[in-house]
Motif scaffolding. Sequence first.
Motif, mmCIF file in Angstrom:
data_model
loop_
_atom_site.group_PDB
_atom_site.id
_atom_site.type_symbol
_atom_site.label_atom_id
_atom_site.label_comp_id
_atom_site.label_asym_id
_atom_site.label_seq_id
_atom_site.Cartn_x
_atom_site.Cartn_y
_atom_site.Cartn_z
ATOM 1 N N SER A 40 0.826 -1.197 0.000
ATOM 2 C CA SER A 40 0.000 0.000 0.000
ATOM 3 C C SER A 40 0.868 1.258 0.000
ATOM 4 N N GLY A 41 0.533 2.195 -0.893
ATOM 5 C CA GLY A 41 1.256 3.454 -0.960
ATOM 6 C C GLY A 41 2.535 3.403 -1.785
ATOM 7 N N GLU A 42 2.973 2.210 -2.187
ATOM 8 C CA GLU A 42 4.189 2.075 -2.985
ATOM 9 C C GLU A 42 3.846 2.010 -4.465
ATOM 10 N N LYS A 43 4.734 2.576 -5.295
ATOM 11 C CA LYS A 43 4.562 2.499 -6.750
ATOM 12 C C LYS A 43 5.664 1.616 -7.317
ATOM 13 N N TYR A 44 5.318 0.814 -8.327
ATOM 14 C CA TYR A 44 6.276 -0.113 -8.920
ATOM 15 C C TYR A 44 6.237 -0.004 -10.436
ATOM 16 N N THR A 45 7.416 -0.062 -11.049
ATOM 17 C CA THR A 45 7.469 -0.199 -12.503
ATOM 18 C C THR A 45 7.344 -1.696 -12.789
ATOM 19 N N ILE A 46 7.147 -2.051 -14.047
ATOM 20 C CA ILE A 46 7.076 -3.464 -14.426
ATOM 21 C C ILE A 46 8.384 -4.169 -14.033
ATOM 22 N N THR A 47 9.516 -3.519 -14.279
ATOM 23 C CA THR A 47 10.820 -4.104 -13.947
ATOM 24 C C THR A 47 10.944 -4.358 -12.441
ATOM 25 N N ALA A 74 -7.490 -2.850 -15.738
ATOM 26 C CA ALA A 74 -8.824 -2.732 -16.345
ATOM 27 C C ALA A 74 -9.911 -3.032 -15.316
ATOM 28 N N ALA A 75 -9.637 -3.973 -14.416
ATOM 29 C CA ALA A 75 -10.618 -4.337 -13.385
ATOM 30 C C ALA A 75 -10.561 -3.389 -12.184
ATOM 31 N N LYS A 76 -9.678 -2.385 -12.282
ATOM 32 C CA LYS A 76 -9.500 -1.376 -11.233
ATOM 33 C C LYS A 76 -9.016 -1.968 -9.910
ATOM 34 N N VAL A 77 -8.296 -3.100 -9.988
ATOM 35 C CA VAL A 77 -7.710 -3.724 -8.799
ATOM 36 C C VAL A 77 -6.335 -3.111 -8.568
ATOM 37 N N VAL A 78 -5.719 -2.675 -9.671
ATOM 38 C CA VAL A 78 -4.421 -2.010 -9.634
ATOM 39 C C VAL A 78 -4.574 -0.704 -10.397
ATOM 40 N N GLU A 79 -3.836 0.308 -9.947
ATOM 41 C CA GLU A 79 -3.923 1.623 -10.570
ATOM 42 C C GLU A 79 -2.636 1.910 -11.339
ATOM 43 N N PHE A 89 2.737 1.229 -11.207
ATOM 44 C CA PHE A 89 1.522 0.535 -10.815
ATOM 45 C C PHE A 89 1.468 0.473 -9.306
ATOM 46 N N ARG A 90 0.262 0.659 -8.757
ATOM 47 C CA ARG A 90 0.100 0.638 -7.309
ATOM 48 C C ARG A 90 -1.303 0.177 -6.970
ATOM 49 N N LEU A 91 -1.495 -0.114 -5.694
ATOM 50 C CA LEU A 91 -2.857 -0.428 -5.233
ATOM 51 C C LEU A 91 -3.630 0.878 -5.219
ATOM 52 N N PRO A 92 -4.901 0.861 -5.623
ATOM 53 C CA PRO A 92 -5.683 2.105 -5.622
ATOM 54 C C PRO A 92 -5.767 2.694 -4.217
ATOM 55 N N ILE A 93 -5.715 3.999 -4.157
ATOM 56 C CA ILE A 93 -5.826 4.679 -2.858
ATOM 57 C C ILE A 93 -7.306 4.846 -2.550
#
Length: 94
Positions: A40-47, A74-79, A89-93
């Motif tokens: 939660s709160g962290e952002k990740y690149t694909i790499t 697309a399912a709005k599980v990941v932002e 990519f991150r978990l939606p806030i």
Amino acid sequence: SEFVAHEIELLEQKNTNRKPTEKQTANKAIQEAILDALESGEKYTITELLKVVKNLPEDMTNQRMSALVRPLVAAKVVERVEEKRKAYFRLPIA
């Protein structure tokens, strides 16, 4: 017409009786591992996801990881967030 309705019905039956393929089942497991790895709160690149997600197949590529993340977005599980032309990519806030 009746014929068209019957054909549609047959197609729907065909689709509901189908079991997921081995690859679809494996992909679902990888998607769940991706969700587990996101903090939660962290952002990740694909790499970065390739590094933090556990038990990935040896042949996992950036392209395949991206293809697995796309339906989660697309399912709005990941932002998906873009900063300086880079996708994160991150978990939606909430």
